[in-house]
Motif scaffolding. Sequence first.
Motif, mmCIF file in Angstrom:
data_model
loop_
_atom_site.group_PDB
_atom_site.id
_atom_site.type_symbol
_atom_site.label_atom_id
_atom_site.label_comp_id
_atom_site.label_asym_id
_atom_site.label_seq_id
_atom_site.Cartn_x
_atom_site.Cartn_y
_atom_site.Cartn_z
ATOM 1 N N PHE A 142 0.852 -1.208 0.111
ATOM 2 C CA PHE A 142 -0.174 0.005 0.026
ATOM 3 C C PHE A 142 1.044 1.360 -0.077
ATOM 4 N N GLU A 143 1.776 1.301 0.798
ATOM 5 C CA GLU A 143 2.675 2.443 0.853
ATOM 6 C C GLU A 143 3.476 2.874 -0.347
ATOM 7 N N THR A 144 3.968 1.792 -0.916
ATOM 8 C CA THR A 144 4.753 1.976 -2.283
ATOM 9 C C THR A 144 3.811 2.538 -3.473
ATOM 10 N N LEU A 145 2.428 1.896 -3.302
ATOM 11 C CA LEU A 145 1.633 2.334 -4.665
ATOM 12 C C LEU A 145 0.977 3.507 -4.371
ATOM 13 N N PHE A 146 0.547 3.664 -3.145
ATOM 14 C CA PHE A 146 -0.500 4.946 -2.841
ATOM 15 C C PHE A 146 0.205 5.838 -1.885
ATOM 16 N N GLY A 147 1.012 5.902 -1.265
ATOM 17 C CA GLY A 147 1.556 6.441 -0.273
ATOM 18 C C GLY A 147 1.531 7.887 -0.519
ATOM 19 N N ASP A 148 2.166 8.217 -1.679
ATOM 20 C CA ASP A 148 2.134 9.965 -1.824
ATOM 21 C C ASP A 148 1.056 10.303 -2.773
ATOM 22 N N LEU A 149 -0.164 9.487 -2.869
ATOM 23 C CA LEU A 149 -1.112 9.786 -3.504
ATOM 24 C C LEU A 149 -2.399 10.394 -2.436
ATOM 25 N N ALA A 150 -3.347 10.923 -3.188
ATOM 26 C CA ALA A 150 -4.394 11.331 -2.166
ATOM 27 C C ALA A 150 -5.071 10.375 -0.996
ATOM 28 N N ILE A 151 -5.434 9.145 -1.681
ATOM 29 C CA ILE A 151 -5.887 8.135 -1.130
ATOM 30 C C ILE A 151 -4.966 7.548 0.002
ATOM 31 N N GLY A 152 -3.518 7.502 -0.327
ATOM 32 C CA GLY A 152 -2.489 7.312 0.822
ATOM 33 C C GLY A 152 -2.741 8.046 1.982
ATOM 34 N N GLN A 153 -2.850 9.434 1.703
ATOM 35 C CA GLN A 153 -2.939 10.305 2.809
ATOM 36 C C GLN A 153 -4.362 10.269 3.440
ATOM 37 N N ASN A 154 -5.472 9.696 3.188
ATOM 38 C CA ASN A 154 -6.483 9.489 3.448
ATOM 39 C C ASN A 154 -7.378 8.429 3.045
ATOM 40 N N PRO A 155 -6.891 7.167 3.542
ATOM 41 C CA PRO A 155 -7.619 5.857 2.920
ATOM 42 C C PRO A 155 -9.000 5.486 3.266
ATOM 43 N N THR A 156 -9.701 4.876 2.561
ATOM 44 C CA THR A 156 -11.121 4.491 2.851
ATOM 45 C C THR A 156 -11.050 3.472 3.947
ATOM 46 N N PRO A 157 -12.175 3.054 4.658
ATOM 47 C CA PRO A 157 -12.136 1.848 5.405
ATOM 48 C C PRO A 157 -11.877 0.495 4.920
ATOM 49 N N ASN A 158 -12.465 0.517 3.440
ATOM 50 C CA ASN A 158 -12.165 -0.615 2.568
ATOM 51 C C ASN A 158 -10.962 -0.869 2.188
ATOM 52 N N ARG A 159 -10.004 -0.037 2.548
ATOM 53 C CA ARG A 159 -8.746 -0.538 1.871
ATOM 54 C C ARG A 159 -8.219 -1.892 2.261
ATOM 55 N N ASN A 160 -7.830 -2.670 1.166
ATOM 56 C CA ASN A 160 -7.134 -3.948 1.431
ATOM 57 C C ASN A 160 -8.278 -4.727 2.045
ATOM 58 N N ARG A 161 -9.391 -4.790 1.652
ATOM 59 C CA ARG A 161 -10.172 -5.552 2.512
ATOM 60 C C ARG A 161 -11.017 -6.576 1.662
ATOM 61 N N TYR A 162 -10.841 -7.009 0.466
ATOM 62 C CA TYR A 162 -11.515 -7.803 -0.438
ATOM 63 C C TYR A 162 -10.641 -8.843 -1.083
ATOM 64 N N PHE A 163 -11.103 -10.018 -1.329
ATOM 65 C CA PHE A 163 -10.455 -11.058 -2.326
ATOM 66 C C PHE A 163 -11.056 -10.445 -3.730
ATOM 67 N N MET A 164 -10.038 -10.391 -4.667
ATOM 68 C CA MET A 164 -10.496 -9.826 -5.918
ATOM 69 C C MET A 164 -10.452 -10.832 -7.012
ATOM 70 N N LEU A 165 -11.500 -10.736 -7.766
ATOM 71 C CA LEU A 165 -11.537 -11.570 -9.079
ATOM 72 C C LEU A 165 -12.009 -10.480 -10.159
ATOM 73 N N LYS A 166 -11.105 -11.007 -11.131
ATOM 74 C CA LYS A 166 -11.212 -9.909 -12.415
ATOM 75 C C LYS A 166 -11.470 -10.809 -13.623
ATOM 76 N N TRP A 167 -12.384 -10.334 -14.560
ATOM 77 C CA TRP A 167 -12.861 -10.941 -15.684
ATOM 78 C C TRP A 167 -12.553 -9.953 -16.787
ATOM 79 N N ASN A 168 -11.943 -10.499 -18.049
ATOM 80 C CA ASN A 168 -11.502 -9.283 -18.950
ATOM 81 C C ASN A 168 -12.213 -9.959 -20.490
ATOM 82 N N PHE A 169 -13.357 -9.410 -20.647
ATOM 83 C CA PHE A 169 -14.241 -10.007 -21.784
ATOM 84 C C PHE A 169 -13.726 -9.565 -23.139
ATOM 85 N N SER A 170 -12.509 -8.699 -23.173
ATOM 86 C CA SER A 170 -12.028 -8.346 -24.549
ATOM 87 C C SER A 170 -11.330 -9.625 -25.101
#
Length: 340
Positions: free
Chosen positions: A67-95
């Motif tokens: 998280f710090e590497t990817l978002f630390g200096d971005l707006a969300i890194g300074q003020n993250p939401t409660p859902n940060r790093n909270r989910y299992f992620m599944l991705k489909w790419n229909f292209s």
Amino acid sequence: MVKIPYGKGDFKRLRTDGQLYFDRTELLHELEAVGEQILFLRPRRFGKTLWLTLLESYYDIGAADQFETLFGDLAIGQNPTPNRNRYFMLKWNFSVIDPHGSHNDIAQRVHDHINDSINDFTIRYQKLLTLPIAIQSGNALSSLSRLLAAIRPLNTPLYLLIDEYDNFANEVLTRRDKGRESYHELVESEGVIKTVFKAVKAATDGLGLERVFITGVSPVVMSDITSGYNVAKNISQRPRFARLCGFTGEEVMQLNQQIALECELPEGAAEEAMSLMQNFYNGYRFSGADTTRLYNPTLCLYFWDEWQQLCRYPNELLDDNLAMDKNRLRYIASLPMGLR
């Protein structure tokens, strides 16, 4: 020298390589508040995939240590939401679905793609999963049910990302050989697109799928599957999310000035480049209530990449990767009164 990420749509790679990125992460707070199932539409090559990879990096329970590497200096890194790093992620790419062949052929490819993504899921989260997930060949919706059953005891919900949801359906629609007939087979009651989205809708009803973010280029397919998936909130024309993807005029000018400085070009070079980009690339407006004009990021990155390397404008101002294919031109030309 600024690193131009032309042809690259992976947020993690952009950030770890120190490449150009215009921060949009402050919008995550509002996205979470606006709804749990979201549809976001933009033209081809407009940064949709990059946004999905950002969501993947931000919400992935397995990426908390990054998280710090990817978002630390971005707006969300300074003020993250409660859902940060909270989910299992599944991705489909229909292209990536091949649109050729019969409905059964296409349906099998859709099931194969979903099964492959679930298999990747089991590998990615093998240290967190306590139950096996049996992949059902030829029936990916059963595989999805088994995935949800495996994660429910863990009290960690699933976030599903669907990239280019309408890609292969649009390709089928514009086929010269029975395109419309084949398209309707995909979206009717037993069509694979409708059955997949019905399963996604059902999974959000307390079965473990908590959030869905879908990208595409048109609302037509979503409209045609009617009740199959009538729960997505379309934010594509909402003023607050107009700049979710794409570059603003101010950002374009900022890069023009930086490249002009790197190339030691005379005064006024950045303004000249801006005038050229305005004439050829213009600026999109996605909301009648917002006058902000946005530039296609692929075109801008193509222009900047050539200009930075050669210190002169590209010979061809239109990137071939955005050229419309002949079948689509023929299809549009054959519909003087629109699709009925």
